[in-house]
Design an enzyme around this catalytic site. Structure first.
Site, mmCIF file in Angstrom:
data_model
loop_
_atom_site.group_PDB
_atom_site.id
_atom_site.type_symbol
_atom_site.label_atom_id
_atom_site.label_comp_id
_atom_site.label_asym_id
_atom_site.label_seq_id
_atom_site.Cartn_x
_atom_site.Cartn_y
_atom_site.Cartn_z
ATOM 1 C CB THR A 93 -0.915 0.021 1.236
ATOM 2 O OG1 THR A 93 -1.790 -1.106 1.187
ATOM 3 C CG2 THR A 93 -1.761 1.288 1.260
ATOM 4 C CE LYS A 168 -5.477 -1.106 2.116
ATOM 5 N NZ LYS A 168 -4.191 -1.804 2.134
ATOM 6 C CE LYS A 243 2.122 2.358 3.857
ATOM 7 N NZ LYS A 243 2.495 0.960 3.551
#
Length: 293
Positions: A93, A168, A243
């Site tokens: 990611t 995502k 994050k």
């Protein structure tokens, strides 16, 4: 069956590679951490001494790494050893810009490429039930799909290069916001004398229902499999949620999108991490709200 090189065999990559072995593929793996590489070897992954060895003669290469800078460095090395036509899949990611740069690097060496970040956490990685959000050409997706199906239960082609990463970070921004809302509601319910079970029974079957309450309820009891029943062991660590929320805010700034709730969730998780909770499950943020109350 395919010959697959797998770079990055940590908490997510290790079980993903193991599931590829279970599916009958030959997997050559590399990780900078010797103990991680040893654990992967015990699951049937053939250890490589460096990334280029794992990639040599591989039909497909998969990377699962922490940040965009790591992916770009790894791909620069990988693509020197990969044959033309090799499919390179990044399951990390990372930010959309880095993902698109990686695709350009692959194109320059006549390799196929796909960004394919995952959802489902370590449990989904072990069980082979991950969701893959993918970006890249139709040709790359078609070649990757049977491989991804050995590691996940839902494979979605979201569009061209970087589209998987875009999906995502949007999805996880929703998750971060919804978990904050669910935690606030349970803290309010506690103050009002309402039991956890009562709120769950109402909200999980009415307009308040969402994944954060129905599947991942942040209080012990209503959902036995949630981390709340295991001292908030991840799961999905709060540091990883932070994050992803930061990635969403970087993307919002770059694109001009207004995401005030995403920004607030990022600030809350930044404070939660600063208080020493980065390694705990992200649903443990409910404890911070109790303390603030």
């Amino acid at each position: 069956m395919a010959r697959i090189g797998f770079i990055g065999l940590g908490n997510m990559g290790g079980p993903m590679a193991a599931n590829l072995v279970k599916a009958g593929h030959e997997v050559l793996g590399f990780d900078l951490a010797a103990l991680v590489l040893k654990a992967a070897e015990e699951s049937g992954v053939k250890p490589a001494s460096h990334a280029s060895q794992a990639v040599k003669d591989a039909e497909i290469v998969i990377t699962m790494l922490p940040q965009g800078k790591h992916v770009l460095t790894a791909w620069a090395d990988i693509l020197q050893s990969a044959a033309q036509g090799t499919l390179v899949i990044d399951c990390s990611t990372i930010d959309v810009e880095s993902s698109r740069k990686a695709h350009e690097m692959a194109k320059a060496t006549s390799c196929l490429s796909l960004d394919a970040p995952v959802s489902g956490g370590t449990g989904g990685a072990s069980a082979g039930t991950l969701t893959f959000m993918t970006g890249g050409s139709e040709e790359a997706f078609a070649k990757a799909k049977p491989i991804l199906e050995a590691m996940g239960k839902k494979i979605v082609h979201c569009g061209e290069a970087g589209a998987g990463q875009a999906a995502k970070i949007c999805n996880n921004m929703i998750l971060g916001i919804s978990m904050v809302g669910v935690c606030e509601a349970f803290v309010l319910a506690e103050k009002l004398g309402l039991s956890h079970q009562a709120l769950f029974d109402v909200a999980s079957t009415s307009s308040g229902q969402c994944w954060s309450i129905n599947t991942y309820c942040p209080v012990p009891g209503p959902v036995p499999t949630s981390p709340a029943n295991n001292d908030y062991k991840p799961g999905f660590a709060a540091a990883l949620m932070l994050k992803d929320l930061r990635l969403s805010q970087e993307a919002a700034l770059a694109s001009g999108a207004s995401t005030p709730l995403g920004a607030e969730a990022a600030q809350l998780y930044a404070l939660f991490e600063k208080l020493g909770n980065g390694g705990r499950d992200f649903s443990a943020i409910i404890e911070m709200f109790r303390e603030k109350a």
